[in-house]
Write a protein that holds these residues in place. Structure first.
Motif, mmCIF file in Angstrom:
data_model
loop_
_atom_site.group_PDB
_atom_site.id
_atom_site.type_symbol
_atom_site.label_atom_id
_atom_site.label_comp_id
_atom_site.label_asym_id
_atom_site.label_seq_id
_atom_site.Cartn_x
_atom_site.Cartn_y
_atom_site.Cartn_z
ATOM 1 N N GLN A 20 -7.145 0.857 -0.700
ATOM 2 C CA GLN A 20 -7.420 1.975 -1.141
ATOM 3 C C GLN A 20 -7.559 3.262 0.331
ATOM 4 O O GLN A 20 -7.293 4.147 0.120
ATOM 5 C CB GLN A 20 -8.642 2.511 -1.876
ATOM 6 N N ASP A 21 -8.220 2.455 1.073
ATOM 7 C CA ASP A 21 -8.596 3.143 2.271
ATOM 8 C C ASP A 21 -7.428 3.251 3.367
ATOM 9 O O ASP A 21 -7.015 2.247 3.725
ATOM 10 C CB ASP A 21 -9.795 2.328 3.074
ATOM 11 N N LYS A 22 -7.300 4.509 4.084
ATOM 12 C CA LYS A 22 -6.053 4.667 4.903
ATOM 13 C C LYS A 22 -6.132 3.496 5.973
ATOM 14 O O LYS A 22 -5.092 3.169 6.540
ATOM 15 C CB LYS A 22 -6.285 6.139 5.319
ATOM 16 N N SER A 23 -7.263 3.419 6.533
ATOM 17 C CA SER A 23 -7.385 2.532 7.773
ATOM 18 C C SER A 23 -7.098 1.078 7.436
ATOM 19 O O SER A 23 -6.585 0.528 7.967
ATOM 20 C CB SER A 23 -8.850 2.844 8.511
ATOM 21 N N GLU A 24 -7.508 0.854 6.114
ATOM 22 C CA GLU A 24 -7.069 -0.571 5.678
ATOM 23 C C GLU A 24 -5.657 -0.765 5.452
ATOM 24 O O GLU A 24 -4.932 -2.025 5.866
ATOM 25 C CB GLU A 24 -7.701 -1.002 4.337
ATOM 26 N N VAL A 25 -5.122 0.522 5.145
ATOM 27 C CA VAL A 25 -3.406 0.348 4.771
ATOM 28 C C VAL A 25 -2.860 0.237 6.208
ATOM 29 O O VAL A 25 -1.938 -0.447 6.436
ATOM 30 C CB VAL A 25 -3.035 1.381 4.167
ATOM 31 N N ASP A 26 -3.429 0.832 7.118
ATOM 32 C CA ASP A 26 -2.938 0.911 8.602
ATOM 33 C C ASP A 26 -3.127 -0.554 9.002
ATOM 34 O O ASP A 26 -1.945 -1.020 9.958
ATOM 35 C CB ASP A 26 -3.562 1.776 9.372
ATOM 36 N N ARG A 27 -3.991 -1.232 8.943
ATOM 37 C CA ARG A 27 -4.590 -2.570 9.457
ATOM 38 C C ARG A 27 -3.528 -3.484 8.803
ATOM 39 O O ARG A 27 -2.908 -4.216 9.449
ATOM 40 C CB ARG A 27 -6.033 -2.908 9.289
ATOM 41 N N SER A 28 -3.137 -3.392 7.552
ATOM 42 C CA SER A 28 -2.295 -4.129 7.030
ATOM 43 C C SER A 28 -0.851 -3.944 7.278
ATOM 44 O O SER A 28 -0.122 -5.080 7.571
ATOM 45 C CB SER A 28 -2.263 -4.073 5.160
ATOM 46 N N TYR A 29 -0.340 -2.834 7.713
ATOM 47 C CA TYR A 29 0.881 -2.438 7.993
ATOM 48 C C TYR A 29 1.054 -3.401 9.462
ATOM 49 O O TYR A 29 2.094 -3.578 9.589
ATOM 50 C CB TYR A 29 0.913 -1.100 8.325
ATOM 51 N N VAL A 30 0.039 -3.158 10.346
ATOM 52 C CA VAL A 30 0.133 -3.694 11.887
ATOM 53 C C VAL A 30 0.474 -5.129 11.558
ATOM 54 O O VAL A 30 1.240 -5.988 11.982
ATOM 55 C CB VAL A 30 -1.092 -3.531 12.608
ATOM 56 N N ARG A 31 -0.385 -5.930 10.641
ATOM 57 C CA ARG A 31 -0.467 -7.331 10.355
ATOM 58 C C ARG A 31 0.823 -7.698 9.973
ATOM 59 O O ARG A 31 1.530 -8.782 10.418
ATOM 60 C CB ARG A 31 -1.517 -7.819 9.177
ATOM 61 N N CYS A 32 1.618 -6.898 8.811
ATOM 62 C CA CYS A 32 2.920 -7.193 8.390
ATOM 63 C C CYS A 32 3.894 -6.940 9.614
ATOM 64 O O CYS A 32 4.879 -7.943 9.643
ATOM 65 C CB CYS A 32 3.142 -6.175 7.321
ATOM 66 N N LEU A 33 3.715 -6.178 10.374
ATOM 67 C CA LEU A 33 4.775 -5.789 11.467
ATOM 68 C C LEU A 33 4.729 -7.188 12.306
ATOM 69 O O LEU A 33 5.849 -7.453 12.791
ATOM 70 C CB LEU A 33 4.236 -4.671 12.259
ATOM 71 N N LYS A 34 3.554 -7.494 12.681
ATOM 72 C CA LYS A 34 3.388 -8.598 13.593
ATOM 73 C C LYS A 34 4.383 -9.939 13.108
ATOM 74 O O LYS A 34 5.125 -10.668 13.700
ATOM 75 C CB LYS A 34 1.910 -9.265 13.501
#
Ligand code: FAD
Length: 308
Positions: free
Chosen positions: A200-214
Motif C-alpha cells: 500500500q505504501d508508495k516506498s514499498e511499491v518502489d522497493r518492489s519495483y527495483v527488486r523486480c527490475l533486478k
C-alpha cells in the motif's frame, strides 16, 4: 484517499455519464488519448515515430460484457495492424491488449473466448511483422491472464506480459518469466488493490519495483521498463549496464501525453522509448486511472475546465 475515490469513480456508471456528458472534458482527455478512430491511432504512431519513438497501441474498451463488442475490438485491432504494415510502421509499433476487452469477463466461456480472440490478434500481428503485449488488470485476473499468456506463447513466443510491482506475488512472477524470448513490461500498478495482495505504501511499491527490475535485468528475457519515475528510469539504466545489456536489450516505456520531453530525451540519447498510446471511444476508465496516478493531473483537468 483521492486516488481511491478517483478509481472508484472510474468504475461508477453515474459519474461516468456526468464526466462524458460534459463537452469540456474531451479537450482534456486528448492530452492522454490522441483520438477515437484507427486513423487517429495511425496518425499518432506516425508522429511519434517521427521523433524516433516506438509505439504500442491500445484500443480502449475494457471490462466488456458484450460478445459483439469484444468481436468489434478484435476487428479493430486487426484493421490497425494491417494499416501499420501497409504504411511501413509495423517495425515501430506493436499493440497492447486488455483481455477484458476481448471477452475475459463474459459470463459463459469468457476465458476461452478471450484466448481465441487474442489468438486472432496475434495472427494479425504476426502477419504484420510485429508483437502483442497483454496488459494486466486488477489482481483477480492475474492468474487467468498469465495462463492465457502461456497458451498464446506456444504459437507466438513473442507475446509479452505486464507485471505490476505493487502486487506481493510479482517478484516471483518476474523470476518465472525472466527466461529467453520472454518480454515483460514492468509497471507499478494502477488499480485499487487490497493490502492482502498488494503493497500500500508508495516506498514499498518502489522497493518492489527495483527488486523486480533486478530480476528482469539479470534474467534472459527482454525487460520493458514502464515508468515515468525518474528514479526508476535511472536505476533501470544502471542495472542494464551492470548486466551487460546494450540499448537494444531492453526498453523504456511511458504513456502518451506524460513527460513527452523526457520521452524524446531518452530516444535522442540512443535509448529505446515506447509510447503506450490508447485510442477509442471508451476512454473513461483509462482517463480516470491517469487522474488517480497524480494529483497534478487532477489540477490540470480542473484548471482546463475552468479556463474553457
Ligand atoms: P509514479 O509513482 O506515479 O510517479 C513517480 C514519479 O514519476 C513522480 O513523482 C514524478 O516525478 C514522475 N511522474 C509521474 N507522472 C508524471 C507526470 N504526469 N508528469 C511529470 N512527472 C510525472 N498499470 C497497470 O495496472 N496495468 C498495466 O497493464 C499498465 N500498463 C502500463 C503501460 C505503460 C507503458 C506504462 C508507462 C504504465 C502502465 N500502467 C499499467 C500504469 C502504471 O501501473 C502506473 O500507474 C503509472 O505508470 C504511474 O506510475 P509511475 O511508475 O509512472 O510512477
Amino acid at each position: 484517499m483521492l486516488r481511491s475515490a478517483l478509481l472508484a469513480a472510474g468504475r461508477s456508471p453515474s459519474v461516468r455519464r456526468l464526466v462524458e456528458a460534459n463537452p469540456l472534458t474531451k479537450p482534456v482527455v486528448r492530452r492522454f488519448v490522441p483520438g477515437t478512430s484507427p486513423e487517429d491511432a495511425v496518425r499518432a504512431t506516425r508522429e511519434l515515430s517521427g521523433h524516433g519513438l516506438f509505439v504500442t497501441l491500445d484500443r480502449l474498451g475494457e471490462d466488456t460484457l458484450d460478445a459483439g463488442q469484444a468481436t468489434a475490438t478484435v476487428r479493430d485491432y486487426r484493421q490497425v495492424l494491417g494499416v501499420l504494415a501497409e504504411q511501413g510502421l509495423a517495425e515501430r509499433a506493436e499493440v497492447s491488449v486488455k483481455l477484458s476487452a476481448v471477452g475475459q469477463f463474459l459470463p459463459s466461456d469468457g476465458e476461452k473466448i478471450a484466448l481465441d480472440n487474442a489468438r486472432l490478434i496475434c495472427e494479425a500481428a504476426s502477419a504484420a511483422g510485429t508483437t502483442v503485449t497483454l496488459d494486466m488488470e486488477d489482481h483477480t485476473t492475474t492468474d487467468s491472464t498469465l495462463g492465457i499468456l502461456r497458451d498464446l506463447r506456444v504459437d507466438f513466443p513473442w507475446v509479452g506480459a505486464v507485471l505490476q510491482a505493487y502486487l506481493r506475488r510479482t517478484e516471483q512472477d518476474c523470476r518465472d518469466l525472466a527466461t529467453a524470448g520472454s518480454r515483460v513490461r514492468l509497471c507499478k500498478g494502477a488499480y485499487d488493490e487490497p493490502e492482502s495482495v498488494a503493497y500500500q505504501d508508495k516506498s514499498e511499491v518502489d522497493r518492489s519495483y527495483v527488486r523486480c527490475l533486478k530480476v528482469l535485468m539479470q534474467g534472459e528475457g527482454y525487460p520493458m521498463v514502464a515508468s515515468h519515475d525518474p528514479r526508476m528510469v535511472a536505476i533501470a539504466g544502471e542495472l542494464a549496464a551492470r548486466n551487460g545489456r546494450t540499448n537494444a536489450d531492453f526498453e523504456y516505456q511511458m504513456l502518451y501525453g506524460i513527460r513527452p520531453d523526457e520521452q524524446r530525451r531518452i530516444a535522442a540519447a540512443g535509448g529505446r522509448l515506447r509510447v503506450y498510446t490508447a485510442y477509442g471511444d471508451e476512454w473513461y476508465g483509462y482517463f480516470m486511472r491517469r487522474l488517480a496516478e497524480r494529483p497534478a493531473n487532477v489540477a490540470f483537468f480542473l484548471r482546463s475546465l475552468a479556463t474553457q
